[in-house]
Design an enzyme around this catalytic site. Structure first.
Site, short mmCIF file in Angstrom:
data_model
loop_
_atom_site.label_atom_id
_atom_site.label_comp_id
_atom_site.label_asym_id
_atom_site.label_seq_id
_atom_site.Cartn_x
_atom_site.Cartn_y
_atom_site.Cartn_z
CG ASN A 13 6.21 -6.44 -7.45
OD1 ASN A 13 6.79 -5.93 -8.41
ND2 ASN A 13 4.90 -6.65 -7.45
CD1 TRP A 14 12.03 -3.07 -5.73
CD2 TRP A 14 13.48 -2.37 -7.29
NE1 TRP A 14 13.25 -2.94 -5.13
CE2 TRP A 14 14.16 -2.51 -6.05
CE3 TRP A 14 14.19 -1.94 -8.40
CZ2 TRP A 14 15.52 -2.24 -5.91
CZ3 TRP A 14 15.55 -1.67 -8.27
CH2 TRP A 14 16.21 -1.81 -7.04
CE LYS A 15 3.42 -3.61 -6.11
NZ LYS A 15 2.18 -3.33 -5.44
CG HIS A 99 1.02 -8.19 -8.73
ND1 HIS A 99 0.17 -7.12 -8.60
CD2 HIS A 99 1.78 -8.21 -7.60
CE1 HIS A 99 0.43 -6.51 -7.44
NE2 HIS A 99 1.41 -7.15 -6.83
CD GLU A 101 0.00 -3.50 -8.33
OE1 GLU A 101 1.08 -3.59 -8.93
OE2 GLU A 101 -0.08 -3.21 -7.12
CD GLU A 171 1.32 -9.75 -3.59
OE1 GLU A 171 2.30 -9.33 -2.99
OE2 GLU A 171 0.97 -9.30 -4.70
N GLY A 177 -0.57 -1.92 -1.10
CA GLY A 177 -0.32 -0.48 -1.25
C GLY A 177 -1.26 0.38 -0.42
CB SER A 217 0.56 -3.16 3.71
OG SER A 217 -0.13 -2.40 2.75
N GLY A 238 6.19 -4.88 -1.76
CA GLY A 238 6.17 -3.79 -2.73
C GLY A 238 6.91 -2.59 -2.18
N GLY A 239 6.18 -1.63 -1.66
CA GLY A 239 6.74 -0.35 -1.21
C GLY A 239 8.00 -0.46 -0.36
P1 13P Z 1 2.90 -3.33 -1.00
O1 13P Z 1 3.92 -4.03 -0.13
O2 13P Z 1 3.35 -2.00 -1.47
O3 13P Z 1 1.54 -3.32 -0.33
O4 13P Z 1 2.74 -4.21 -2.32
C1 13P Z 1 2.57 -5.56 -2.19
C2 13P Z 1 2.65 -6.18 -3.54
O5 13P Z 1 1.83 -5.97 -4.40
C3 13P Z 1 3.80 -7.05 -3.81
O6 13P Z 1 3.64 -7.75 -4.99
#
Ligand code: 13P
Length: 256
Positions: A13-15, A99, A101, A171, A177, A217, A238-239
């Site tokens: 997930n590149w956000k 998600h 967020e 999640e 994050g 994470s 994500g990251g």
């Molecule tokens: P991180 O891997 O950066 O914690 O993000 C997870 C995420 O929100 C994937 O959708």
């Protein structure tokens, strides 16, 4: 993972990171790092404007393209929205919905998440439905209760046949994050509970077949241990999905 009954999926997930023009070089860098044949389904989800390039340049690496959000509406006067039809038209195979967020910053509730999942299913796009508890909920011992509610609400009205084309991602909000991963036991406990909810709703066979991912994470170091859990069928990353070497290492961690 349980490869006998369900698909293993590593989804990034590149956000709101990277740009469409950077995808070509990302893929060129990723390609030699990925094992061949690919050991699992590999997906990269990006903002809608980047999906077309992901489809184009992901092909060579056998990486499927996904979006990060969709409108619940089919079409019409909804300025700024992107429909499932539009995503399908440019080649999206997956789309994240619910998600945390989006729930947090855009006030998306469970009914909206359900409507978006249905809009995607209607157009043959696989929704990756995210659920997860806050730190307060975990500390109050409400995790399983809250996740049960979220899963039931998100899947409301979705048939067993449709469920075959749905992915769930657990999640925990406190792990996103933050560098704070859920322990493999914590993640397994909740993913197993999610499967239990699905078993009650749909029966043993659909529950056994649905892929449940862990996100929060997940990285090159902890992926193997998380993926070794029987009810964790992959990751939503994500990251670490923004770094080719880390993402490839996570993909390789499914080869156990
Ligand atoms: P991180 O891997 O950066 O914690 O993000 C997870 C995420 O929100 C994937 O959708």
């Amino acid at each position: 993972m349980n490869r006998r009954y369900r698909k293993t999926i590593i989804a990034g997930n590149w956000k709101m990171n990277m740009t469409a023009s950077g995808i070509k070089s990302f893929m060129q860098e990723l390609k030699p790092l990925l094992p061949s044949p690919k050991p699992c389904e590999i997906v990269l989800c990006t903002p809608a404007v980047m999906v077309q390039n992901m489809v184009k340049f992901g092909k060579d690496c056998k990486v499927a393209a996904g979006a990060e959000d969709v409108s619940k509406y089919e079409k019409g006067a909804y300025t700024g929205e992107v429909s499932a039809d539009m995503l399908k038209d440019i080649g999206a195979k997956y789309c994240i919905v619910g998600h945390s967020e989006r729930r947090q910053y855009h006030h998306e509730d469970d009914m909206l998440v359900n409507a978006k999942a249905k809009a995607l299913i209607e157009k043959n796009i696989i929704p990756i439905i995210c659920v997860g508890e806050s730190l307060e909920q975990r500390e109050m011992d409400l995790t399983i209760e809250y996740i049960t509610y979220q899963v039931k609400a998100a899947l409301s009205g979705i048939t067993a046949a449709q469920l075959r084309h749905v992915v769930i991602a657990y999640e925990p909000i406190w792990a996103i994050g933050t560098g704070k991963t859920a322990t493999s036991e914590q993640a397994q406990e909740v993913c197993c509970a999610i499967r239990g909810v699905i078993r009650k709703m749909y029966g043993a066979r659909p529950a056994r077949s649905v892929s449940i991912l862990y996100g929060g994470s997940m990285n090159a170091k902890n992926a193997a241990e998380l993926l070794a859990q029987p009810d964790i069928d992959g990751g939503l990353i994500g990251g670490a999905s923004l770094k080719t070497a880390d993402f490839a290492t996570i993909v390789k961690a499914t080869m156990q």
